[in-house]
Design an enzyme around this catalytic site. Structure first.
Site, PDB file in Angstrom:
ATOM      1  N   TYR A 169       0.891  -1.155   0.000  1.00  0.00           N
ATOM      2  CA  TYR A 169       0.000   0.000   0.000  1.00  0.00           C
ATOM      3  C   TYR A 169       0.932   1.207   0.000  1.00  0.00           C
ATOM      4  O   TYR A 169       1.632   1.454   0.986  1.00  0.00           O
ATOM      5  CB  TYR A 169      -0.900  -0.004   1.237  1.00  0.00           C
ATOM      6  CG  TYR A 169      -2.080  -0.929   1.128  1.00  0.00           C
ATOM      7  CD1 TYR A 169      -3.050  -0.725   0.150  1.00  0.00           C
ATOM      8  CD2 TYR A 169      -2.243  -1.989   2.009  1.00  0.00           C
ATOM      9  CE1 TYR A 169      -4.147  -1.570   0.051  1.00  0.00           C
ATOM     10  CE2 TYR A 169      -3.335  -2.839   1.914  1.00  0.00           C
ATOM     11  CZ  TYR A 169      -4.277  -2.623   0.927  1.00  0.00           C
ATOM     12  OH  TYR A 169      -5.355  -3.456   0.822  1.00  0.00           O
ATOM     13  N   HIS A 224     -10.664  -5.484  -6.102  1.00  0.00           N
ATOM     14  CA  HIS A 224     -10.471  -5.623  -4.659  1.00  0.00           C
ATOM     15  C   HIS A 224     -11.594  -6.455  -4.042  1.00  0.00           C
ATOM     16  O   HIS A 224     -12.033  -6.207  -2.913  1.00  0.00           O
ATOM     17  CB  HIS A 224     -10.400  -4.244  -3.988  1.00  0.00           C
ATOM     18  CG  HIS A 224      -9.426  -4.167  -2.846  1.00  0.00           C
ATOM     19  ND1 HIS A 224      -8.231  -3.512  -2.929  1.00  0.00           N
ATOM     20  CD2 HIS A 224      -9.467  -4.678  -1.599  1.00  0.00           C
ATOM     21  CE1 HIS A 224      -7.580  -3.608  -1.774  1.00  0.00           C
ATOM     22  NE2 HIS A 224      -8.309  -4.312  -0.953  1.00  0.00           N
TER      23      HIS A 224
END
Length: 389
Positions: free
Chosen positions: A152, A284
């Site tokens: 991330y 996702h």
């Protein structure tokens, strides 16, 4: 020698001669309901929940279900080989475990249990930046097994650089960069429980153990954990990132780089133009954009656009061996499996994860054979038809 994944069914039947039956269902679509019964609404909802009303997660399943396999007969499928090459690595099957964070909310052994299960089956494990366990401890649990690291991409460049340095030193060979989470989406299941593990310091292990992160704190983490959490929240993601920023990653990572969350063929082309090595066609698991295109509907266009330039991988909605077959036929080189293995972890720790891997790949092996294929390389669009809507 190739592994004969389908033999798992005979192992189950032979164990049944002594009265033993599997501890978990072999129909992996049943795991979600079992996990909901056994875990609290906060942890279960965090894993099972999706953006908005869940329409994208439902669309992912519907897009796979809408495509039906057309089996072919009298093809020699006696000897099958599920091995594939992905990102320069030889894998025993077209599967890796997707990066899922905060696994300690599902089971106390968390990421190391899932990583050991993957290692035992020879399947790559992709560790999330938001893991409950520092990346070095997960690497140690895996020995020499194949492991990849998911980033991330934080606002703080020094923390990003430190993460990449640590991952490389710990033996992670490929970098997966999640692009679809520059902001946390509207997730009613979590909001209704006011449940966000990070605010309790769960899923922050890589940050709290990082020297570049700790350099930005006035006090050590243990002396002021709330300040550490707020520091994490402030840097976790960066909606200002754009395509030119990829140069930073290439400068600081010398292995394969895969961009996760690509759904548009033009974005896939931009990834190729930027010197990336692969993309994961993914929404996702429906967790980021309510009303998004289903990942399986996006896959053929991306594969057609860049399949000759990049490694195209797939996730979002995969639950069964036939789902994997369909993804391969639509252009994916391999798939990433997410929620099912997390449910297996929550229900039975490391053995639960191994059970999920073996069930999925046994079913894939049999689906390939019974459809006339001896390799994951041969299914293509002609092996599928679409049900009329």
């Amino acid at each position: 020698m190739p592994k004969h994944w389908a033999d798992f069914q005979y192992e189950i039947y032979l164990n049944g001669m002594t009265g033993a039956v599997p501890r978990l269902p072999t129909d992996l679509t049943r795991l979600e309901e079992l996990t909901e019964r056994r875990l609290g609404p906060g942890p279960f909802g965090y894993v099972a929940g999706s953006a908005g009303d869940g329409s994208t997660a439902r669309a992912n399943r519907a897009a796979l279900a809408r495509r039906r396999i057309v089996p072919r007969m009298l093809r020699d499928v006696h000897e099958r080989d599920l091995r594939v090459e992905v990102l320069g690595r030889s894998l025993p099957a077209p599967l890796a475990l997707a990066p899922v964070g905060v696994l300690s909310i599902m089971h106390p052994e968390a990421e190391p249990a899932a990583a050991r299960a993957a290692a035992a089956q020879g399947v790559p494990y992709i560790l999330s930046s938001a893991s409950s366990t520092p990346m070095e401890e997960v690497a140690e649990a895996m020995g020499d097994a194949e492991r990849w690291f998911q980033l991330y991409w934080p606002k703080d460049r020094e923390v990003a650089r430190s993460f990449l340095d640590r991952a490389r030193a710990a033996g992670y060979t490929a970098l997966f960069v999640t692009l679809d989470t520059p902001l946390l989406s509207w997730r009613p299941r979590d909001l209704d429980q006011a449940y966000l593990p990070f605010l309790h310091g769960v899923g922050t292990a890589n940050y709290f153990s990082d020297p570049a992160f700790r350099a930005g704190l006035a006090k050590p983490v243990h002396e002021d954990p709330n300040a550490a959490v707020m520091h994490f929240v402030g840097m976790f993601s960066d909606p200002a990132k754009s395509w030119p920023d990829l140069a930073f990653l290439r400068e600081n990572w010398d292995g394969p780089i895969v961009l996760k969350g690509v759904l548009h063929p033009d974005d896939a082309r931009l990834a190729a133009d930027a010197g990336m090595d692969g993309v994961v066609v993914s929404n996702h698991g429906g967790r980021q954009v309510a009303g998004s295109v289903a990942a399986a509907d996006a896959l053929p266009r991306v594969a057609e656009a860049v399949g000759d330039r990049l490694t195209v991988l797939f996730d979002s909605g995969v639950r069964t061996g036939d789902d994997v077959f369909k993804a391969l036929a639509l252009g994916a080189r391999a798939v990433l499996l997410g929620r099912p293995y997390v449910y297996g972890l929550g229900l039975d720790g490391r053995p639960g994860v191994e059970h999920v891997i073996r069930c999925l790949l046994a079913e894939l092996d049999l689906t390939l054979a019974l459809s006339g294929h001896a390799s994951p390389a041969t299914p293509g669009p002609a092996d599928l038809v679409e049900d009329p809507v």
